[in-house]
Design a protein around this motif. Sequence first.
Motif, PDB file in Angstrom:
ATOM      1  N   PHE A 296      -5.986  17.816  11.890  1.00  0.00           N
ATOM      2  CA  PHE A 296      -6.480  16.675  12.632  1.00  0.00           C
ATOM      3  C   PHE A 296      -6.427  16.965  14.135  1.00  0.00           C
ATOM      4  CE2 PHE A 296      -4.926  14.886   8.636  1.00  0.00           C
ATOM      5  CZ  PHE A 296      -6.030  14.138   8.238  1.00  0.00           C
ATOM      6  N   PRO A 297      -7.448  16.585  14.872  1.00  0.00           N
ATOM      7  CA  PRO A 297      -7.418  16.826  16.321  1.00  0.00           C
ATOM      8  C   PRO A 297      -6.349  15.979  16.998  1.00  0.00           C
ATOM      9  CG  PRO A 297      -9.323  15.503  15.713  1.00  0.00           C
ATOM     10  CD  PRO A 297      -8.690  15.944  14.433  1.00  0.00           C
ATOM     11  N   VAL A 298      -5.733  16.564  17.987  1.00  0.00           N
ATOM     12  CA  VAL A 298      -4.678  15.894  18.743  1.00  0.00           C
ATOM     13  C   VAL A 298      -5.189  15.671  20.162  1.00  0.00           C
ATOM     14  CG1 VAL A 298      -2.308  16.045  19.593  1.00  0.00           C
ATOM     15  CG2 VAL A 298      -2.886  16.977  17.343  1.00  0.00           C
ATOM     16  N   ARG A 299      -5.042  14.452  20.640  1.00  0.00           N
ATOM     17  CA  ARG A 299      -5.510  14.105  21.983  1.00  0.00           C
ATOM     18  C   ARG A 299      -4.367  14.277  22.969  1.00  0.00           C
ATOM     19  NH1 ARG A 299      -8.038   8.242  23.927  1.00  0.00           N
ATOM     20  NH2 ARG A 299      -8.585   8.926  26.065  1.00  0.00           N
ATOM     21  N   ASN A 300      -4.592  15.117  23.935  1.00  0.00           N
ATOM     22  CA  ASN A 300      -3.606  15.358  24.980  1.00  0.00           C
ATOM     23  C   ASN A 300      -4.158  14.832  26.299  1.00  0.00           C
ATOM     24  OD1 ASN A 300      -1.777  16.865  23.283  1.00  0.00           O
ATOM     25  ND2 ASN A 300      -3.248  18.556  23.378  1.00  0.00           N
ATOM     26  N   LEU A 301      -3.481  13.830  26.844  1.00  0.00           N
ATOM     27  CA  LEU A 301      -3.932  13.241  28.095  1.00  0.00           C
ATOM     28  C   LEU A 301      -3.798  14.260  29.214  1.00  0.00           C
ATOM     29  CD1 LEU A 301      -2.337   9.680  27.805  1.00  0.00           C
ATOM     30  CD2 LEU A 301      -4.683  10.385  27.273  1.00  0.00           C
ATOM     31  N   MET A 302      -4.909  14.488  29.901  1.00  0.00           N
ATOM     32  CA  MET A 302      -4.975  15.399  31.036  1.00  0.00           C
ATOM     33  C   MET A 302      -4.612  16.830  30.667  1.00  0.00           C
ATOM     34  SD  MET A 302      -3.275  13.017  34.008  1.00  0.00           S
ATOM     35  CE  MET A 302      -3.559  14.276  35.243  1.00  0.00           C
ATOM     36  N   LYS A 303      -4.576  17.124  29.373  1.00  0.00           N
ATOM     37  CA  LYS A 303      -4.253  18.480  28.886  1.00  0.00           C
ATOM     38  C   LYS A 303      -2.932  18.992  29.463  1.00  0.00           C
ATOM     39  CE  LYS A 303      -7.990  19.296  26.421  1.00  0.00           C
ATOM     40  NZ  LYS A 303      -8.624  17.989  26.574  1.00  0.00           N
ATOM     41  N   MET A 304      -1.942  18.130  29.513  1.00  0.00           N
ATOM     42  CA  MET A 304      -0.631  18.534  30.039  1.00  0.00           C
ATOM     43  C   MET A 304       0.191  19.158  28.910  1.00  0.00           C
ATOM     44  SD  MET A 304       0.215  15.366  32.609  1.00  0.00           S
ATOM     45  CE  MET A 304       1.636  16.199  33.255  1.00  0.00           C
ATOM     46  N   VAL A 305      -0.199  20.352  28.531  1.00  0.00           N
ATOM     47  CA  VAL A 305       0.462  21.094  27.469  1.00  0.00           C
ATOM     48  C   VAL A 305       0.761  22.498  27.988  1.00  0.00           C
ATOM     49  CG1 VAL A 305      -0.581  19.781  25.595  1.00  0.00           C
ATOM     50  CG2 VAL A 305      -1.764  21.781  26.512  1.00  0.00           C
ATOM     51  N   SER A 306       1.559  23.202  27.234  1.00  0.00           N
ATOM     52  CA  SER A 306       1.923  24.573  27.576  1.00  0.00           C
ATOM     53  C   SER A 306       1.451  25.497  26.465  1.00  0.00           C
ATOM     54  CB  SER A 306       3.439  24.708  27.759  1.00  0.00           C
ATOM     55  OG  SER A 306       3.805  26.058  27.975  1.00  0.00           O
ATOM     56  N   LEU A 307       0.939  26.656  26.873  1.00  0.00           N
ATOM     57  CA  LEU A 307       0.536  27.662  25.893  1.00  0.00           C
ATOM     58  C   LEU A 307       1.721  28.416  25.307  1.00  0.00           C
ATOM     59  CD1 LEU A 307      -2.617  29.130  27.681  1.00  0.00           C
ATOM     60  CD2 LEU A 307      -2.509  27.363  25.926  1.00  0.00           C
ATOM     61  N   TRP A 308       2.883  28.287  25.909  1.00  0.00           N
ATOM     62  CA  TRP A 308       4.115  28.871  25.368  1.00  0.00           C
ATOM     63  C   TRP A 308       4.718  27.916  24.354  1.00  0.00           C
ATOM     64  CZ3 TRP A 308       5.787  33.685  25.693  1.00  0.00           C
ATOM     65  CH2 TRP A 308       5.357  34.486  26.750  1.00  0.00           C
ATOM     66  N   ARG A 309       5.085  28.412  23.200  1.00  0.00           N
ATOM     67  CA  ARG A 309       5.743  27.619  22.167  1.00  0.00           C
ATOM     68  C   ARG A 309       7.107  28.236  21.901  1.00  0.00           C
ATOM     69  NH1 ARG A 309       3.404  23.496  23.101  1.00  0.00           N
ATOM     70  NH2 ARG A 309       4.350  22.595  21.212  1.00  0.00           N
ATOM     71  N   LEU A 310       8.159  27.471  22.154  1.00  0.00           N
ATOM     72  CA  LEU A 310       9.535  27.927  21.986  1.00  0.00           C
ATOM     73  C   LEU A 310      10.067  27.499  20.624  1.00  0.00           C
ATOM     74  CD1 LEU A 310      10.953  27.128  25.537  1.00  0.00           C
ATOM     75  CD2 LEU A 310       9.987  29.285  24.699  1.00  0.00           C
ATOM     76  N   PRO A 311      10.884  28.319  19.978  1.00  0.00           N
ATOM     77  CA  PRO A 311      11.422  27.950  18.656  1.00  0.00           C
ATOM     78  C   PRO A 311      12.443  26.833  18.780  1.00  0.00           C
ATOM     79  CG  PRO A 311      12.396  30.011  19.406  1.00  0.00           C
ATOM     80  CD  PRO A 311      11.340  29.657  20.406  1.00  0.00           C
TER      81      PRO A 311
END
Length: 568
Positions: A100-115
């Motif tokens: 399912f698509p996830v809506r991220n406001l202003m695309k404030m996400v990180s391409l790094w994913r920490l365990p």
Amino acid sequence: MDEDEELERGMLSISPSKQHVPSLSEAPLISPETSAEPAQLSPAQRDQSEPSPRPLAVPTRPPPQLPGYDHEVSQWTCSQQQRIWMKTELESMGLWPGSFPVRNLMKMVSLWRLPPQPELIDSISDLPSPKYFQLHPFFIWKPENDLMARLRNNYTLPCIEGCARPQVVSAGVGRPRVIVGLTGQYYLLSSRLCCKVCRKRWYADNPVWLDKLPKRFTNLLPAVLTYKKAICKSVMDELRRTGNSPTDMAKQIMEMMHLKFERAHLAYLLGCQNIMDAEAGKYDQRTITQFIRQETKPAPFGFPSSSRSDSHLRGVADGFVEMPAAFSYGVMSTPGAAAKDLRAEVLNAALDRTPDVFCVLAPSNNLTSSRTVVEAGVEFALLLSSVCEKWDEVVVVDFPPRLNVPVDVQEHLRNQYRVKAASAGVRYWSVAEQFPMNDLQLWYKDSVHLSDSDGMPILAKAFFSAAHDHLLRKVLDPVSTKMPDVSPKTRRISPKVVVKGEVRHVPRRPDPSEWTFSGCGKKERRMGLLQKAVSGKTVTEQQVDIPSVANIPVEPSETVAVNASKTS
């Protein structure tokens, strides 16, 4: 579960218009009289009058199949738990195909994913699982996705073949790529791309395609990529700052990775100890999880199926390879060490008990760390002398063959090791013939280290055989045991006997199991004993030195020869 739900929704969303609905002309005409008769019948009569319903015919057409990506995930070069966690992260961000698509406001996400933090995971009644303590972060690299729409802007991604009007879209999940940095190991998850015009497919980390992108794309990547390898930018910055050689930097990174591994192992053991202390009532209240749980001790730490990049003995130290139960063993494992590194470890080693026999595995890393075979032999001689100074009973076990080094180079190194071991009076136990080069199951994919399932048990038996043979010779021939000379050294005068006349020297027949060293001047040396060949010559006068019994060097299973010298 997600694929099953998608399949169920696809089956339920079939349009009713596609189903066959009989028309009025096809429907049978029923009069009011006939339609009222079934209502007047009793239930028993209705059951007898109506025929039993026939089972519906099973459709022969298979149901629609959704695209699956399990095959691509199974090809990822990482552990199974790492695959599951990376897939879960992509699904939570809406980047997995079919999620399912996830809506991220202003695309404030990180391409790094920490365990996740493994100490905070609630395992309910079980002990903490070691697989959560060895998860590595990963970097998402999907330039075609809407997640990177702001970086892409109005720019059209180019085709790797240089199409005039390219249409680059996603063509699969992608693949992770292992990269080692100063802080540890991480993965670069690159998507798989396809051009609709030329139907060409490639991965987003292809260096040819990356050269066609603007600088703002490649500046976002955490590493410099080539076709097969990658180097983290943090490592390049450290090389530029310190000026170290690549070899020194590789050793520094290797030491850091093993230190991080040991810290993760310690965290896992402390987590298990926390649960066991609670079950024992150390915190004023006992728990009942010990009656529910089946495991009573922590599981072995690490992944036995992972690619080895450390010592041959790491599997023995971690408990994945069992040694024969006749003796008790202590293992000193130094990953990636050459002879000089092992010598430093031996000099700084402190053992609680004196071992009955000390087995030295010949260092095969000198194949790459030493410039010449002679240099490798000198370093091995220094290692052997340091070991013999600390322990009396020493035996050398030959290194297992490698698949990525020519056989003749390995044989030259083995011969050099045999010479140095014979000069030091130490037995050399050969194991090369026990590892046939055509049996690839004995090695890992790196073609260097032995596999825990097939190769390491053979090496473990070789250690047992070498130690057992050495101890057996010690028991049967106690005179040959090296004893420290505590008496003061005094000069001894040996009697001399002058023999006149014709003397014909008959050379002793060499023992096929004994090594012979030849040099200039037609001299032969056997295990430190010098003997001059004078066979077939007439000597008018010969002086023979007869050493005393105290000066005769006694070696196990070796023949003592008399030191002869010719005088005119």
